[in-house]
Design an enzyme around this catalytic site. Structure first.
Site, PDB file in Angstrom:
ATOM      1  N   GLN A   1       0.853  -1.201   0.000  1.00  0.00           N
ATOM      2  CA  GLN A   1       0.000   0.000   0.000  1.00  0.00           C
ATOM      3  C   GLN A   1       0.885   1.245   0.000  1.00  0.00           C
ATOM      4  OE1 GLN A   1      -3.536  -0.756   2.953  1.00  0.00           O
ATOM      5  NE2 GLN A   1      -1.741  -1.923   3.662  1.00  0.00           N
TER       6      GLN A   1
ATOM      7  N   HIS B   1      -1.409   1.574  -4.273  1.00  0.00           N
ATOM      8  CA  HIS B   1      -1.809   2.970  -4.082  1.00  0.00           C
ATOM      9  C   HIS B   1      -0.956   3.957  -4.851  1.00  0.00           C
ATOM     10  CE1 HIS B   1      -3.946   1.770  -0.067  1.00  0.00           C
ATOM     11  NE2 HIS B   1      -4.631   1.451  -1.127  1.00  0.00           N
TER      12      HIS B   1
ATOM     13  N   ALA C   1       8.945  -4.292  12.541  1.00  0.00           N
ATOM     14  CA  ALA C   1       9.247  -5.059  11.325  1.00  0.00           C
ATOM     15  C   ALA C   1      10.745  -5.340  11.196  1.00  0.00           C
ATOM     16  CB  ALA C   1       8.748  -4.293  10.109  1.00  0.00           C
TER      17      ALA C   1
HETATM   18  N1  APR Z   1       6.994  -2.227  12.437  1.00  0.00           N
HETATM   19  C1  APR Z   1       5.844  -2.852  12.049  1.00  0.00           C
HETATM   20  N2  APR Z   1       4.618  -2.261  12.124  1.00  0.00           N
HETATM   21  C2  APR Z   1       4.582  -1.010  12.612  1.00  0.00           C
HETATM   22  C3  APR Z   1       5.725  -0.292  13.029  1.00  0.00           C
HETATM   23  C4  APR Z   1       6.977  -0.958  12.922  1.00  0.00           C
HETATM   24  N3  APR Z   1       8.109  -0.360  13.299  1.00  0.00           N
HETATM   25  N4  APR Z   1       5.331   0.946  13.473  1.00  0.00           N
HETATM   26  C5  APR Z   1       3.986   0.990  13.315  1.00  0.00           C
HETATM   27  N5  APR Z   1       3.533  -0.178  12.817  1.00  0.00           N
HETATM   28  C6  APR Z   1       2.158  -0.574  12.472  1.00  0.00           C
HETATM   29  C7  APR Z   1       1.076   0.061  13.291  1.00  0.00           C
HETATM   30  O1  APR Z   1       0.817  -0.722  14.462  1.00  0.00           O
HETATM   31  C8  APR Z   1      -0.111  -0.002  12.322  1.00  0.00           C
HETATM   32  O2  APR Z   1      -0.788  -1.245  12.440  1.00  0.00           O
HETATM   33  O3  APR Z   1       1.948  -0.137  11.145  1.00  0.00           O
HETATM   34  C9  APR Z   1       0.553   0.063  10.942  1.00  0.00           C
HETATM   35  C10 APR Z   1       0.373   1.393  10.244  1.00  0.00           C
HETATM   36  O4  APR Z   1      -1.004   1.547   9.974  1.00  0.00           O
HETATM   37  P1  APR Z   1      -1.467   2.802   9.092  1.00  0.00           P
HETATM   38  O5  APR Z   1      -0.778   4.026   9.590  1.00  0.00           O
HETATM   39  O6  APR Z   1      -2.965   2.740   9.049  1.00  0.00           O
HETATM   40  O7  APR Z   1      -0.864   2.517   7.641  1.00  0.00           O
HETATM   41  P2  APR Z   1      -1.458   1.588   6.496  1.00  0.00           P
HETATM   42  O8  APR Z   1      -2.096   0.366   7.090  1.00  0.00           O
HETATM   43  O9  APR Z   1      -0.374   1.368   5.513  1.00  0.00           O
HETATM   44  O10 APR Z   1      -2.595   2.526   5.841  1.00  0.00           O
HETATM   45  C11 APR Z   1      -3.215   2.034   4.678  1.00  0.00           C
HETATM   46  O11 APR Z   1      -4.289   4.174   4.407  1.00  0.00           O
HETATM   47  O12 APR Z   1      -4.103   6.464   4.463  1.00  0.00           O
HETATM   48  C12 APR Z   1      -4.175   5.373   3.632  1.00  0.00           C
HETATM   49  O13 APR Z   1      -3.288   5.228   1.470  1.00  0.00           O
HETATM   50  C13 APR Z   1      -2.912   5.261   2.809  1.00  0.00           C
HETATM   51  O14 APR Z   1      -1.740   3.269   2.111  1.00  0.00           O
HETATM   52  C14 APR Z   1      -2.319   3.928   3.240  1.00  0.00           C
HETATM   53  C15 APR Z   1      -3.533   3.179   3.754  1.00  0.00           C
END
Ligand code: APR
Length: 253
Positions: A98, A115, A234
């Protein structure tokens, strides 16, 4: 749990990964949700919708030029490189992401970008597209103050990313679904799994009898479906998991 995940991966026939902003956190790129997430400081309806762009393109370009600057400085981290190694080992077939930060491609993986990509711009009117990294125009584009215009027809250029309320690119979506249907194991890394249709990808793997390994410090929208949950960041988890997979293969686990 990590031994079980390593066994699933070592024995997998068709491993894929589905990633979100969390995998790039260690590279210094902010996530969207959670503490100091992007959506805490910016309103989606002001910077990430087609209506926002037609209402105030200057604000939208300020937002995306700021994100381009941030992403330009970022490098792939241990988690990206672990996925690239799994592909080099012949286990991982592709990363469905994404993220628009281009870091999976830079790390060396085969990538399906659901995306879009922050370095690609497209005309809001004709079919003109440009990858600013490849054309070498990225720095000048970011420093430019004026609204960027299409060299072919003069209409406004826009980021080649998927905004809220827009459909995903058809060919990338079809490729992602076909990969998900073939996958017997899917690593789900760094996504809150709250945004659809992207978040359907791990669910399709599950519906087709595949197994899910989640890597995330917190619970998410698909934790309840995960066969193995690896709690942690991660970078740490993927580095340890890669080592376990290698020793598992060596011992024919
Ligand atoms: N390692 C692994 N996971 C992590 C870390 C890390 N260091 N830090 C944060 N996270 C996790 C958080 O717990 C959360 O579950 O990463 C996730 C981030 O979630 P979001 O901020 O919602 O990002 P994402 O899931 O990629 O959002 C999806 O939403 O705004 C739209 O288009 C945008 O592609 C994006 C989509």
């Amino acid at each position: 749990m990590i031994e079980e995940a390593a066994r699933l991966i070592a024995r997998s026939r068709f491993l894929i990964a589905f990633t979100g902003a969390g995998i790039s956190a260690e590279s210094g790129i902010p996530t969207f949700r959670g503490k100091n997430g992007l959506w805490e400081n910016y309103r989606i309806e002001e910077v990430a919708t087609p209506q926002a762009f037609s209402r105030n393109p200057e604000l939208v370009w300020d937002f995306y030029r700021m994100r381009m600057r941030k992403m330009m400085e970022a490098k792939p981290n241990r988690a990206h490189f672990a996925l690239a190694e799994l592909e080099r080992m012949g286990l991982l077939k592709a990363v469905i992401t994404q993220n628009i930060d281009d870091l999976h491609r830079e790390a060396g993986n085969t990538v399906v970008e659901l995306h879009g990509n922050i370095y690609r711009v497209k005309c809001s009117s004709c079919s003109y597209r440009e990858n600013l990294k490849e054309s070498g125009r990225l720095e000048e584009f970011i420093e430019e103050k004026a609204l960027p215009r299409c060299p072919e027809c003069g209409a406004l250029l826009r980021p080649d990313v998927v905004w809220f309320g827009e459909p995903l690119p058809e060919s990338e979506w079809r490729r992602a679904v076909s990969l998900a249907k073939k996958a017997d194991v899917c690593l789900v890394i760094g996504t809150s799994a709250q945004v659809f249709p992207a978040a359907y990808i791990p669910m399709i793997v599950k519906d087709e009898g595949g197994r899910l390994v989640e890597v995330n410090p917190e619970n998410t929208g698909i934790t309840h479906l995960a066969d193995v949950v690896l709690r942690g960041s991660a970078g740490d988890v993927m580095e340890r998991l890669l080592e376990k997979v290698k020793s598992c293969l060596a011992e024919k686990c």
